[in-house]
Motif scaffolding. Sequence first.
Motif, PDB file in Angstrom:
ATOM      1  N   ASP A   1       0.053   4.231   1.131  1.00  0.00           N
ATOM      2  CA  ASP A   1      -0.512   5.212   2.066  1.00  0.00           C
ATOM      3  C   ASP A   1      -0.317   4.715   3.208  1.00  0.00           C
ATOM      4  OD1 ASP A   1      -2.310   3.000   2.200  1.00  0.00           O
ATOM      5  OD2 ASP A   1      -4.006   4.348   1.905  1.00  0.00           O
TER       6      ASP A   1
ATOM      7  N   ASP B   1      -5.246   1.704  -5.447  1.00  0.00           N
ATOM      8  CA  ASP B   1      -4.214   0.829  -4.756  1.00  0.00           C
ATOM      9  C   ASP B   1      -4.296  -0.617  -5.301  1.00  0.00           C
ATOM     10  OD1 ASP B   1      -2.749   0.581  -1.525  1.00  0.00           O
ATOM     11  OD2 ASP B   1      -3.091  -1.143  -2.862  1.00  0.00           O
TER      12      ASP B   1
ATOM     13  N   ARG C   1       0.158  -5.667   3.066  1.00  0.00           N
ATOM     14  CA  ARG C   1      -1.142  -5.556   2.708  1.00  0.00           C
ATOM     15  C   ARG C   1      -2.169  -5.929   3.993  1.00  0.00           C
ATOM     16  NH1 ARG C   1      -5.009  -9.730  -0.266  1.00  0.00           N
ATOM     17  NH2 ARG C   1      -6.453  -8.559  -0.754  1.00  0.00           N
TER      18      ARG C   1
ATOM     19  N   THR D   1      -2.386  -3.192  -4.903  1.00  0.00           N
ATOM     20  CA  THR D   1      -1.708  -4.356  -4.094  1.00  0.00           C
ATOM     21  C   THR D   1      -2.592  -5.578  -4.131  1.00  0.00           C
ATOM     22  OG1 THR D   1      -0.716  -2.539  -2.559  1.00  0.00           O
ATOM     23  CG2 THR D   1      -0.659  -4.872  -1.782  1.00  0.00           C
TER      24      THR D   1
ATOM     25  N   SER E   1      -8.533  -4.354  -4.119  1.00  0.00           N
ATOM     26  CA  SER E   1      -8.265  -3.078  -4.730  1.00  0.00           C
ATOM     27  C   SER E   1      -9.176  -2.139  -4.988  1.00  0.00           C
ATOM     28  CB  SER E   1      -7.875  -3.482  -6.255  1.00  0.00           C
ATOM     29  OG  SER E   1      -6.445  -4.348  -6.303  1.00  0.00           O
TER      30      SER E   1
ATOM     31  N   ARG F   1      -2.848   2.526   7.804  1.00  0.00           N
ATOM     32  CA  ARG F   1      -2.744   3.381   6.672  1.00  0.00           C
ATOM     33  C   ARG F   1      -3.403   4.684   6.937  1.00  0.00           C
ATOM     34  NH1 ARG F   1      -5.805  -0.356   2.003  1.00  0.00           N
ATOM     35  NH2 ARG F   1      -4.785   1.206   0.732  1.00  0.00           N
TER      36      ARG F   1
ATOM     37  N   HIS G   1       0.755  -0.918   0.124  1.00  0.00           N
ATOM     38  CA  HIS G   1      -0.061   0.139   0.031  1.00  0.00           C
ATOM     39  C   HIS G   1       0.777   1.333   0.112  1.00  0.00           C
ATOM     40  CE1 HIS G   1      -3.293  -2.734   0.715  1.00  0.00           C
ATOM     41  NE2 HIS G   1      -2.982  -2.912   1.795  1.00  0.00           N
TER      42      HIS G   1
END
Length: 196
Positions: free
Chosen positions: A9, A130, A121, A132, A126, A156, A7
């Motif tokens: 963020d 993002d 993660r 991932t 998704s 996050r 991620h």
Amino acid sequence: MIAAVGHGDLTSGTLELTEAELRAALERFPVQRAGLVRAGSGVPVAFARAVRAAGRELVVVIPAQGMVPVLLPERDRVAVGELVSLAGQVRLVAYDLADRDACMGADERMIAECRQLLAVRDGSPSNGRDATAHLVAYARARGIPVEVVWPEGAAREAIPGGPARDAGRRSRGSSHLSTTMGLAPTATTGKADQPR
């Protein structure tokens, strides 16, 4: 090689926790396997630091137009400088940094040449921003083992107007410059040339 994604963020505290967990994860793999990451801030830097602390070779993928590296967004420039200084090899790969699909394609090509994926993660799907979850599914569909890293207490960044993130969920589970254009990054110099 061992690739890493995650991620974009994550909080700064989470990145510190993640770096320690990534280093612990790297201890479980043969030491001759290099780390491979696409340039950017956050998870790529945490992974690069863990790779170097574990005494491994680091390969960094940087976007390029022709034979010239692309100027990355300001938020990533300091991170890329650190990544390049930690790298044993830098690969220039042609893709458009402003195109999400092109960036995801670069990540897919990177993952396809690896024997292991470490994914930072939280388990969320998704969301259009993002990728991932998509990259984890991509690796698994190709038989590439995936280890999910999500440290206890990880969080996050809150997105204004978006839902709150679950901070406690835990999942288990001398540089050389090589110019590479085309569909897949291919090493031409350095120790990382050897198949892993």
